[in-house]
Structure formats: C-alpha cells, structure tokens
Design a protein around this motif. Structure first.
Motif, PDB file in Angstrom:
ATOM      1  N   ALA A  81       3.044  -2.483 -19.146  1.00 45.92           N
ATOM      2  CA  ALA A  81       3.789  -3.219 -18.342  1.00 45.92           C
ATOM      3  C   ALA A  81       3.162  -3.242 -16.868  1.00 45.92           C
ATOM      4  O   ALA A  81       3.283  -4.322 -16.158  1.00 45.92           O
ATOM      5  CB  ALA A  81       5.103  -2.297 -18.121  1.00 45.92           C
ATOM      6  N   LEU A  82       2.531  -1.916 -16.346  1.00 45.14           N
ATOM      7  CA  LEU A  82       1.687  -2.108 -15.315  1.00 45.14           C
ATOM      8  C   LEU A  82       0.638  -3.468 -15.269  1.00 45.14           C
ATOM      9  O   LEU A  82       0.285  -3.860 -14.551  1.00 45.14           O
ATOM     10  CB  LEU A  82       1.732  -0.639 -14.895  1.00 45.14           C
ATOM     11  CG  LEU A  82       2.345   0.239 -14.467  1.00 45.14           C
ATOM     12  CD1 LEU A  82       1.461   1.221 -14.805  1.00 45.14           C
ATOM     13  CD2 LEU A  82       3.087   0.089 -13.852  1.00 45.14           C
ATOM     14  N   ALA A  83      -0.008  -3.616 -16.709  1.00 43.24           N
ATOM     15  CA  ALA A  83      -0.079  -4.384 -16.855  1.00 43.24           C
ATOM     16  C   ALA A  83       0.319  -5.967 -15.952  1.00 43.24           C
ATOM     17  O   ALA A  83      -0.711  -7.007 -15.891  1.00 43.24           O
ATOM     18  CB  ALA A  83      -1.574  -4.320 -18.312  1.00 43.24           C
ATOM     19  N   ASP A  86       3.023  -7.885 -11.214  1.00 44.23           N
ATOM     20  CA  ASP A  86       2.777  -9.735  -9.510  1.00 44.23           C
ATOM     21  C   ASP A  86       3.084  -7.769  -8.189  1.00 44.23           C
ATOM     22  O   ASP A  86       2.731  -7.891  -7.769  1.00 44.23           O
ATOM     23  CB  ASP A  86       3.673 -10.191  -9.706  1.00 44.23           C
ATOM     24  CG  ASP A  86       3.455 -11.082 -10.529  1.00 44.23           C
ATOM     25  OD1 ASP A  86       2.881 -11.229 -10.612  1.00 44.23           O
ATOM     26  OD2 ASP A  86       4.234 -10.997 -11.720  1.00 44.23           O
ATOM     27  N   THR A  87       4.641  -6.546  -8.823  1.00 47.48           N
ATOM     28  CA  THR A  87       4.598  -6.196  -8.267  1.00 47.48           C
ATOM     29  C   THR A  87       5.064  -4.779  -8.830  1.00 47.48           C
ATOM     30  O   THR A  87       5.450  -4.860  -9.973  1.00 47.48           O
ATOM     31  CB  THR A  87       5.859  -6.508  -7.619  1.00 47.48           C
ATOM     32  OG1 THR A  87       5.710  -7.391  -6.543  1.00 47.48           O
ATOM     33  CG2 THR A  87       6.260  -5.368  -6.198  1.00 47.48           C
ATOM     34  N   VAL A  88       4.258  -3.145  -8.045  1.00 48.20           N
ATOM     35  CA  VAL A  88       5.047  -1.915  -9.136  1.00 48.20           C
ATOM     36  C   VAL A  88       5.745  -1.281  -7.857  1.00 48.20           C
ATOM     37  O   VAL A  88       4.843  -1.416  -6.822  1.00 48.20           O
ATOM     38  CB  VAL A  88       3.511  -1.826  -9.448  1.00 48.20           C
ATOM     39  CG1 VAL A  88       3.484   0.007  -9.854  1.00 48.20           C
ATOM     40  CG2 VAL A  88       2.791  -2.532 -10.513  1.00 48.20           C
ATOM     41  N   ARG A 117      -2.967  -4.479 -12.645  1.00 41.53           N
ATOM     42  CA  ARG A 117      -4.091  -5.880 -12.312  1.00 41.53           C
ATOM     43  C   ARG A 117      -4.433  -5.850 -11.148  1.00 41.53           C
ATOM     44  O   ARG A 117      -4.211  -5.456 -10.054  1.00 41.53           O
ATOM     45  CB  ARG A 117      -3.767  -6.692 -12.942  1.00 41.53           C
ATOM     46  CG  ARG A 117      -2.054  -7.447 -12.292  1.00 41.53           C
ATOM     47  CD  ARG A 117      -1.921  -8.393 -12.822  1.00 41.53           C
ATOM     48  NE  ARG A 117      -0.692  -9.308 -12.489  1.00 41.53           N
ATOM     49  CZ  ARG A 117      -0.616  -9.838 -11.245  1.00 41.53           C
ATOM     50  NH1 ARG A 117      -2.095 -10.104 -11.078  1.00 41.53           N
ATOM     51  NH2 ARG A 117       0.046 -10.634 -10.164  1.00 41.53           N
ATOM     52  N   PRO A 118      -5.294  -6.463 -10.633  1.00 41.26           N
ATOM     53  CA  PRO A 118      -6.133  -7.267  -9.468  1.00 41.26           C
ATOM     54  C   PRO A 118      -4.921  -7.870  -9.027  1.00 41.26           C
ATOM     55  O   PRO A 118      -4.565  -8.831  -9.540  1.00 41.26           O
ATOM     56  CB  PRO A 118      -7.955  -7.799  -9.971  1.00 41.26           C
ATOM     57  CG  PRO A 118      -7.880  -7.290 -11.397  1.00 41.26           C
ATOM     58  CD  PRO A 118      -6.343  -6.545 -11.908  1.00 41.26           C
TER      59      PRO A 118
END
Length: 350
Positions: A81-83, A86-88, A117-118
């Motif tokens: 889900a982190l990949a 847009d916001t973690v 993600r970048p």
C-alpha cells in the motif's frame, strides 16, 4: 536508506484520481492517532461534494495489530500500500519493542519504508517521528515530537533540529507533529495545503475541532524550578513567593539573607541554576497560569496579582514563554469561557 532520503526530497507530484493516504501502523498503535488520519482525510470533500482522499491502513504484515487499548485492529493491507500512496502517515507506538523505545529501526520496518514511492509525502504523529529519524529522513531537518520524549529524541538523533515547542513542522515532503491531538492539527494543515482553507475549515467544522490552534506545546509543559538540596537563599525565595504582587528588587531579595547583592546573585545562580530575576519571572508566570486555570479573575487582576503590573505586560511575557495570549491559554485550560472581554490580539505586546 540513502536512496529513500533522496527520493523523498523531490517535490510531491499529483497523480490522476484520489489522493491516496496510507497509514503505517505498528503493534502498540494509539487508536486516536489512527482515527484522526481517517477522520480528517476521509471527511475532506470538494466544493461539489466529491471525495478528495482515499485512506487505507497498512502494516509490515497484514493481520491483527495490537493497540495500546484493550482491543486490536484488523489490518488488510501490507507494505504494498505504501508504493501506491501519495502521502504516508506514521503514528506512534507504545510497545517496548518499538523504535521509540529502542532507537532501532527493525529490518522489516526499514524494508517497508523503502516501498514508499519517489515524491511521496511522509508525515509522523507524536513519537512516530522516531521512525522517520531512525530512517534518516529527518537528518538536517527541523522536526518535532511529543515534548515528554524530546530529551530522548535529541540524544538519539543529534543531527535533527528538534523544536519541541510547536504543534507540527512542515519541511515540504517530510512533516512531523507533536502529541496525539497535534496529529489532527497536522492532518488539517496538509488538507489546507492541498485544497485550501475552505476545505480544511469544513473538515474542522464536521469534526468539531478548531481549524487552527493557537500556540504550541510550550503551553502544555509544566516547568517547575528545581529546589536545591542545600540552600542559603531559600528564605529569600520563600519571601518572594509570598510577595509576587509587588515589584521586587535584587536588593530586597538580598536583604532577606543579609547578603550583598553581588554575593546573593552568585549564590542564587549556584543553587537554582538561573538568575534571581529570571527565576522570579518564571514564578510569576506559573502563578499566572494557575490563576487563569483555576479562577475567573479578569486578566488585569491576574497581571496585578502576579506582579506583571498590566495586562499588556502579562501578554508580552505569556507570548514570549508560551506562544499564546492569556485569554487563549484560559480558553484551552478552563472548562468554560466566562465571557471575559478579550485581552487583545495574540500578537499584542506592551
């Protein structure tokens, strides 16, 4: 982790569709912090009523995650889900094995963070900042965490410019917040940055919280002045505390101990760790805080009883020490608003 740090230094970019928010929880998560993220981002709506964010909860391993309450939560998503986020957001953990307690970033957690993600924005709530710091994301940056953990944080992460007096810090793609309720402030700030004040204010109204809180953590911190074990200035300090409403001079204080001003000032600093005048100001402020919390006295009377003389002088000292006006402090720590006339704008000074 250097690659992750470099990637997160890039500007946030917006992809088509809903802005995706992933909340990375660990065993010992605080339910209020997790709920705050879902509450704020989940309630954000466009002027036409459309959802603006999609919020998911994830963990290093999907499944049952312990909270610091008497119930667990079921987490359906893993690091994947982190990949997509847009916001973690990384809330705190109260477990003894957590990074907050050990200063160590577990390999599984490190690998999960590398899924980000970048260009994604990453934020922490409360002592979740320990995770960001352990990952190297806060090196050279300004950050905050809960004031009770500030000393531990500074010892572990000297390369981070910690500011423990504020509610949150925005460093662009990396944001940190103070205690649990400050997570709400930070989430509202991110919504405001993404979609403007009107959207954020509507979320605040729906959540029944202020869209912006005055001041920072300083107003919540008690700073009693330590008393020395052996003292030759105790009589003067006790006398000063009984006469805070009066203008007090160094000569008067020294006279209570039958000392010269020079000797008294030197011994006072040795015993208390600060100058007599600084100590006196601190005691006046603590007495003012007590009166604002526990009484309905007008601000002018509080100022007089504490030896500040005027409400303007009290406001000036309050702003310097706590970042808020006396009336704003009373609104925060009194159970009711007594209808007292405003003591002036928060930026006022004598």
């Amino acid at each position: 982790m250097a690659t992750l740090c470099e990637d997160l230094a890039m500007a946030v970019f917006t992809r088509p569709g809903l802005h995706k928010v992933a909340v990375l929880v660990r065993h010992g998560v605080i339910p209020l912090e997790l709920g705050s993220v879902h509450q704020v981002f989940g309630r954000a709506r466009s002027p036409r009523g459309g959802r603006l964010y999609e919020v998911v909860t994830c963990a290093v391993e999907p499944g049952e995650v312990r909270t610091d309450a008497d119930f667990p939560i079921a987490v359906a998503h893993g690091p994947e889900a982190l990949a997509e986020a847009d916001t973690v957001v990384v809330p705190a953990s109260h477990e003894a094995e957590a990074t907050e307690a050990t200063g160590v970033l577990a390999s599984e957690l490190r690998e999960a963070l590398e899924e980000i993600r970048p260009g994604a924005r990453i934020a922490s709530i409360c002592t979740g900042a320990f995770v960001l710091a352990a990952a190297g994301l806060l090196d050279g940056r300004r950050a905050t965490t809960h004031w009770m953990s500030a000393d531990s944080f500074r010892a572990l992460y000297p390369r981070v410019r910690l500011d423990a007096d504020v509610l949150y810090v925005d460093e662009g793609t990396v944001l940190t917040s103070a205690g649990e309720a400050a997570g709400l402030d930070l989430c509202l700030h991110m919504v405001r940055a993404d979609h403007g004040s009107a959207v954020a204010n509507e979320v605040a109204r729906r959540t029944v919280v202020p869209p912006h809180r005055d001041g920072g953590q300083a107003q919540f911190i008690r700073r009693p002045v330590p008393e020395p074990r052996v003292s030759s200035t105790a009589t003067a300090r006790a006398w000063a505390l009984a006469h805070l409403d009066r203008p007090l001079t160094l000569r008067e204080l020294a006279r209570q101990e039958s000392m010269s001003v020079r000797t008294f000032t030197r011994r006072f600093r040795e015993e208390v760790g600060m100058t007599p005048l600084r100590w006196l100001t601190r005691q006046r402020l603590e007495h003012a805080r007590h009166l604002l919390e526990e009484t309905d006295l007008p601000v002018e009377r509080v100022a007089a009883d504490c030896g500040f003389g005027t409400a303007a002088s009290l406001r000036q000292h309050f702003h310097a020490a706590l970042g808020v006006s006396p009336r704003a402090y009373r609104r925060t720590f009194r159970a009711r608003d007594d209808g007292e006339p405003d003591d002036g704008a928060d930026g006022a000074a004598a």
